[in-house]
Every structure is written in structure tokens, then in C-alpha cells.
Design a protein around this motif. Sequence first.
Motif, PDB file in Angstrom:
ATOM      1  N   SER A  50       0.835  -1.203   0.000  1.00  0.00           N
ATOM      2  CA  SER A  50       0.000   0.000   0.000  1.00  0.00           C
ATOM      3  C   SER A  50       0.867   1.249   0.000  1.00  0.00           C
ATOM      4  O   SER A  50       0.643   2.191  -0.770  1.00  0.00           O
ATOM      5  N   CYS A  69      -6.971   0.209   9.060  1.00  0.00           N
ATOM      6  CA  CYS A  69      -7.464   1.562   8.806  1.00  0.00           C
ATOM      7  C   CYS A  69      -7.158   2.519   9.959  1.00  0.00           C
ATOM      8  O   CYS A  69      -7.523   3.699   9.904  1.00  0.00           O
ATOM      9  N   PRO A  96      -5.176   3.558   3.866  1.00  0.00           N
ATOM     10  CA  PRO A  96      -6.523   3.709   3.279  1.00  0.00           C
ATOM     11  C   PRO A  96      -7.162   2.340   3.064  1.00  0.00           C
ATOM     12  O   PRO A  96      -6.546   1.442   2.473  1.00  0.00           O
ATOM     13  N   TYR A 214      -6.375   4.598  -5.361  1.00  0.00           N
ATOM     14  CA  TYR A 214      -5.269   5.168  -4.579  1.00  0.00           C
ATOM     15  C   TYR A 214      -5.784   6.316  -3.726  1.00  0.00           C
ATOM     16  O   TYR A 214      -6.725   7.020  -4.098  1.00  0.00           O
ATOM     17  N   ASP A 215      -5.145   6.502  -2.583  1.00  0.00           N
ATOM     18  CA  ASP A 215      -5.476   7.640  -1.724  1.00  0.00           C
ATOM     19  C   ASP A 215      -4.975   8.911  -2.396  1.00  0.00           C
ATOM     20  O   ASP A 215      -3.786   9.017  -2.733  1.00  0.00           O
ATOM     21  N   GLU A 216      -5.856   9.866  -2.595  1.00  0.00           N
ATOM     22  CA  GLU A 216      -5.487  11.071  -3.348  1.00  0.00           C
ATOM     23  C   GLU A 216      -4.544  11.984  -2.578  1.00  0.00           C
ATOM     24  O   GLU A 216      -3.914  12.864  -3.167  1.00  0.00           O
ATOM     25  N   TYR A 222      -5.103   1.537  -1.968  1.00  0.00           N
ATOM     26  CA  TYR A 222      -6.135   1.117  -1.027  1.00  0.00           C
ATOM     27  C   TYR A 222      -5.952  -0.354  -0.665  1.00  0.00           C
ATOM     28  O   TYR A 222      -5.616  -1.186  -1.523  1.00  0.00           O
ATOM     29  N   SER A 405     -16.447   5.985   2.576  1.00  0.00           N
ATOM     30  CA  SER A 405     -15.813   5.484   1.356  1.00  0.00           C
ATOM     31  C   SER A 405     -16.349   6.206   0.118  1.00  0.00           C
ATOM     32  O   SER A 405     -17.505   6.612   0.059  1.00  0.00           O
TER      33      SER A 405
END
Length: 482
Positions: A50, A69, A96, A214-216, A222, A405
Motif C-alpha cells: 500500500s 485503517c 486507506p 489510490y489515496d489522493e 487502497y 468510502s
Amino acid sequence: MYINNKILIGKNENKEIFILPKMSNRHGIISGASGSGKTITLKVLAESFSEAGVPVFLVDVKGDLAGMCFEGTSLENITKRVEELNLENFNFKRFPTKFFDIYGKYGHPIRTTISNVGPKLLSRMLGLTNVQEGVLSIVFKICEDENLELIDLSDLRSVLTYIGNKRQEYTIKYGNITLQSIGSIQRNLLNLEEEGADNFFGKPEFNIKDLMKYDEFNGYGYINILHATELFRQTTLYSSSLLWLLNTLYQTLPEVGDLEKPKLILFIDEAHLLFSEIPDYLLKQIIQIVKLIRSKGVGLFFISQSPSDIPNEVLSQLSNRIQHTLRYYTKNDEKAIKCAAESFRDNPSFNTMDAIKELKIGEALISVPNEYGEPSIVEKITILPPQSRMGTITDDERKNVIESSTIYKKYENKIDDISAHEKIVKLMEDNSEIKIEKKNNVSSNKKIKKSSAEKAATKVTNSALNTLGRKIGNSIFKGLFK
């Protein structure tokens, strides 16, 4: 931990052991006895991928992986391991996370349609014989030819009843269809429904690309967690849903060749269930997927107690090997240990078989491919501690993650589209109205004097009406499947 574009998985007194992201699509295996540390290894790898910007899909059969998380905390055993390994820049962090659940209770639902699963995999789910599987294949072909979309179990039940009643007509064109086979398939459908398969079939269908996000904010991939504590008890549905996932990825994703890092990594726990009582043609399909899915940018890691749980044709494709301790009480246990030991390149510093027996919790033997794809000499290491929270989370915490989410409400509500069931009900209703209309027209033209001819006509009319009543009754009965 992700360090200098490599994944640090563990250390010993002499060296650090890294997995190269470029080689992670060569697949892998994490094996060892219960309680030997497989879950922690899985967790550390998932976190590291990740952090490397690789989305992860993993199966949580015990419910103890959900803590990813949230940030980890300074538990005594974790602090001790950090100090023993002299880990620099070790920080607790969250990753994430998205939760999924085929039953829709502890995560976003995952659904597909009967048509997309296809007759072969569905036959395995239903435990059909070869003859029954042949009949099911005919049913799918008829539905394709007559534009009867199979979405959920009610569609399949209605189609089976409809085709069973018209079996003589269809047999001429498609092949033999017996009531015995139709009845057996219907009975097995009831068993599958009791396992909760009605939750798995339906719309909206799950878009496989929702696993590749993907986490912005930080670019982390993720971690998609399939909650499977209940699903795992239904072994047929568990294994079949994972086979569907693998096949869908293989059929959907484009060819990309060898990338610097994969597009997706899957961790499949209790992997032996995928291969238990599997017909040869499905095993060949899995072997083909394992061999070729790497060119789609997907890496697979199988988790099981022993490498012997995995068929040799699959095992030979798993280049990243992490072996925790194995118990040895019987001759079969010794064979399993020997099998595991022989899968490694020998290290002259120790005996591999003896090392497997003597490993402590959290220790492992490991061999990974180098930049040229060559397997490294086996090393004995201590696995790093995880950076996220250990253990499970509360229902409220899970709910907050689900509702925050980006795909929340995309799959939550099931959609009941017009499909095979509704079309068959309508078709039967239309056929009944046509027959009633014709009968009324005939009756209106029969106004003649009472005679022997009239008596005969009355007899015929009564007989026809009785037949019509039976047909209308059948139509109403079929409508009960709605």
C-alpha cells in the motif's frame, strides 16, 4: 516497510531481506502452522505494498485484519521487536482501507450475475454431476438464444421450470433434457441459497476496477478487505467467489507486461479450499490464470498451512516464498516439512528441514527472486512488526469507514431489473390470454339446435375448458417464482 523503492519484510543478524515490487507479480506463498505468524506477515506485506502505491485485496477469514485503517499503538511485543531489529524510521500509521462483504453486513456488497459466472463455475458451486452440468450448459445456451438474461437465482429457477415444461421441444434442437436433471439442479439451488448465494447474485454488478484505487492525499494504494468470517464457513461459496474474482481480473484487465510495480496484489487465505475437490478443467483454468495474470500486472500470494496444500503446477509459479514453522507429529507432517524444505535453495549455514521445525513465532525462512528473477538462497529472518492497529475494530468504527468510502451507496441497494424471470411470467400470461380469446370465438359460433351433434360439441368444449383450466393453473404456479 517501504524503503528506497523496496519492501523490507524482515531482518537477521547479518542482513535485511527485501521484496522487489518489480518481482512481486511472480507471485508468492506464505505458509506455516496455525499461530506461527502468517497473519502478521500478510499484514506487513499488505501495508508495505500500500505504501508503495500498490492497491491490495485480501481475505480476512478471522476478522483480525480490519485494524489496518487505524494507526498502531506501542504494545509491548511490538516495541520489543522494533528494538531487537533496530528499525530506524519505524512509525505507526493508518492505511486507506475499504471493506467488502458478499453478505453486505460488514462491508460494501460484491455481486455478479448468473450469466457472468457461467455454467462451469456454477456447476461447481452446485456440486453437479457431468450429466447435470451438461443440462445446465444447455439451459445457458437457450437463455442466450432467446434473450433471457440470468441475473439472480429466481431467474435460473424460473428458466429451469419453463424449459422443463418444454423439454421435448428443446431436446430436438439442443440435446437431451431430463426432468431428473432439472429437479436435481433445482434442489441444489435451494442448498446454495441457504449458504447465502442470493446475496452474491444480482445487480448492480461489482466493477473490478474499484479494487484498484489510490489515496489522493498520499498516493497509498487502497487495502481492500473482504470480510469472510461468515463466508469462510460456506466453503463452496467461499472458493467459488474467489475463483470468479480471479477469472474476472484475468478476463477484464489488459496486457501490460512486466511493470516496475504491480497494479494489484491479492492475498488469498486458506488457499487450499480453492483446490479442494475441484474438477480437472477448473484446475487447468486456475493454473492458466496463475501463469498468465502476471502479464496483467497482478500478483498473487497464497496463504496456507503447508506448501503441499497447493498443487505442484501452481506451486512452481510462486517465486516469493515465506515459510513459518510447521508442527511434526506424524510421518505425513515430516513429508510436508521435507516438501517445504526442498522448495528452497540450500543455505550452507543451516539445515533447512531442522530450521523449519525450530522457528519461533514471528520467524520465517524466506527466499525471493532477485532483479533477474533468480531465487535467492534461503535465509532465516524475523518478520517486521505491523505499523497499523493489531486486531479487529468495533462495529461503529467499521461503519464510519464504510460510510466515508468513495463508493458508499454505489452497491448497497440491490436493483431488480427485468430479466429472465419477469419475461417468462409475461410470456405465460400472454399465451393464456391468446388461448382464452380463441376459445371464446369458437363458442360464439356454436349456436345450433339441440341435437346429437350439439351434445358431441358440448363434450369437446368441456374437455377443452378443462385443459385450459390446467394450463392457466400452471401459468399461475409458475408466476409464484417471482
